[in-house]
Design an enzyme around this catalytic site. Sequence first.
Site, PDB file in Angstrom:
ATOM      1  N   HIS A  73     -31.007 -13.453  15.902  1.00  0.00           N
ATOM      2  CA  HIS A  73     -31.180 -12.469  16.956  1.00  0.00           C
ATOM      3  C   HIS A  73     -30.113 -12.662  18.039  1.00  0.00           C
ATOM      4  O   HIS A  73     -29.801 -13.788  18.422  1.00  0.00           O
ATOM      5  CB  HIS A  73     -32.573 -12.644  17.573  1.00  0.00           C
ATOM      6  CG  HIS A  73     -33.013 -11.492  18.401  1.00  0.00           C
ATOM      7  ND1 HIS A  73     -33.581 -10.352  17.845  1.00  0.00           N
ATOM      8  CD2 HIS A  73     -32.969 -11.278  19.732  1.00  0.00           C
ATOM      9  CE1 HIS A  73     -33.876  -9.509  18.809  1.00  0.00           C
ATOM     10  NE2 HIS A  73     -33.508 -10.040  19.966  1.00  0.00           N
ATOM     11  N   SER A 101     -32.172  -4.763  20.082  1.00  0.00           N
ATOM     12  CA  SER A 101     -33.462  -5.413  20.320  1.00  0.00           C
ATOM     13  C   SER A 101     -34.419  -4.472  21.068  1.00  0.00           C
ATOM     14  O   SER A 101     -34.758  -3.413  20.554  1.00  0.00           O
ATOM     15  CB  SER A 101     -33.241  -6.732  21.071  1.00  0.00           C
ATOM     16  OG  SER A 101     -34.403  -7.516  21.071  1.00  0.00           O
ATOM     17  N   ASP A 157     -34.537 -13.945  11.851  1.00  0.00           N
ATOM     18  CA  ASP A 157     -35.026 -13.312  13.075  1.00  0.00           C
ATOM     19  C   ASP A 157     -36.471 -12.901  12.857  1.00  0.00           C
ATOM     20  O   ASP A 157     -36.798 -12.253  11.849  1.00  0.00           O
ATOM     21  CB  ASP A 157     -34.152 -12.079  13.389  1.00  0.00           C
ATOM     22  CG  ASP A 157     -34.568 -11.346  14.654  1.00  0.00           C
ATOM     23  OD1 ASP A 157     -35.456 -11.827  15.385  1.00  0.00           O
ATOM     24  OD2 ASP A 157     -33.998 -10.264  14.911  1.00  0.00           O
TER      25      ASP A 157
END
Length: 300
Positions: A267, A150, A237
Amino acid sequence: MTLHPQARAYLAALGSDDGGPPLDLEAVRDIRAQSRAAALEQDRIGLDHVADVDADGVPCRLYRPRLGAPVALYVHGGGWVMHDVETHDVFCRYLAHVTGWALLSVDYRLAPEHPFPAGLDDVERAARWLRANGRGHRVDTDWVPAIGDSAGANLVAGLCVRDPALLDHQVLLYPVTDRRADLDPSLENAALGIDDMTWMWEAYAPGDRADEPEVSVLRAADLAEHPPAVVVTCEHDVLRDQGEAYAAALADAGVQVTAHRALGMIHSFWRQPAVFDASRALVVAVGGWLDTARSTAREA
């Protein structure tokens, strides 16, 4: 494809589809404290050696599954505003144990208290320290990749923009790549909402700073010298499309890229092997990808 049943169950446990109340600094500080407390209560895998180290002023944690193991830089996610080496400790131990790769997990400074470029500066300093000092900790630094999830993947990619020669490979798990990208509302869920992502962007790189290529890496003018990459996205996501656009941009620039979309996934699944079968499979795959890339580089 619909959500995987494990993803549906996870989102149901989280509650509200929109992720709950909007983020602010007070909420972020509460999340930090709660996440750290929860992490400290978890059982941990024992490894050959785990030690906190000072990487030229940047606190890091070194995980070594065996003497002489190859080592990767690990940069945690959390929207640049949350998490630390403690919240990712259980997962890093698991990752090192399963793959046989040592990890240097970077405890970089968090926004909004420390906005860009503070976190990226810390990641760069840790990477240079690892190159120079890893052998003293009995790990193999001849070929050093980085793994990020991320916002951590954004920092790894940003480091490659800053200095394409510093890393030998990059593994980017559901990366953040472009502040100006449209986020598809149909992909929003409790794992990551659009409003929260927008708040985190502003916390890390407010205003026009977000357009700098070390931040919005998809906007970098020249990607041709970047190291080979693995880019993993999640089907459900809001960051999916920009992650895949970045993989395509790397490939278009001539960079060797493996792109993988995790079907049915959301996610943050990567670092939750106790919850998602797909996480356990991906950990094995990442270890295999790194082993293959390292062997190929050594034979060249």
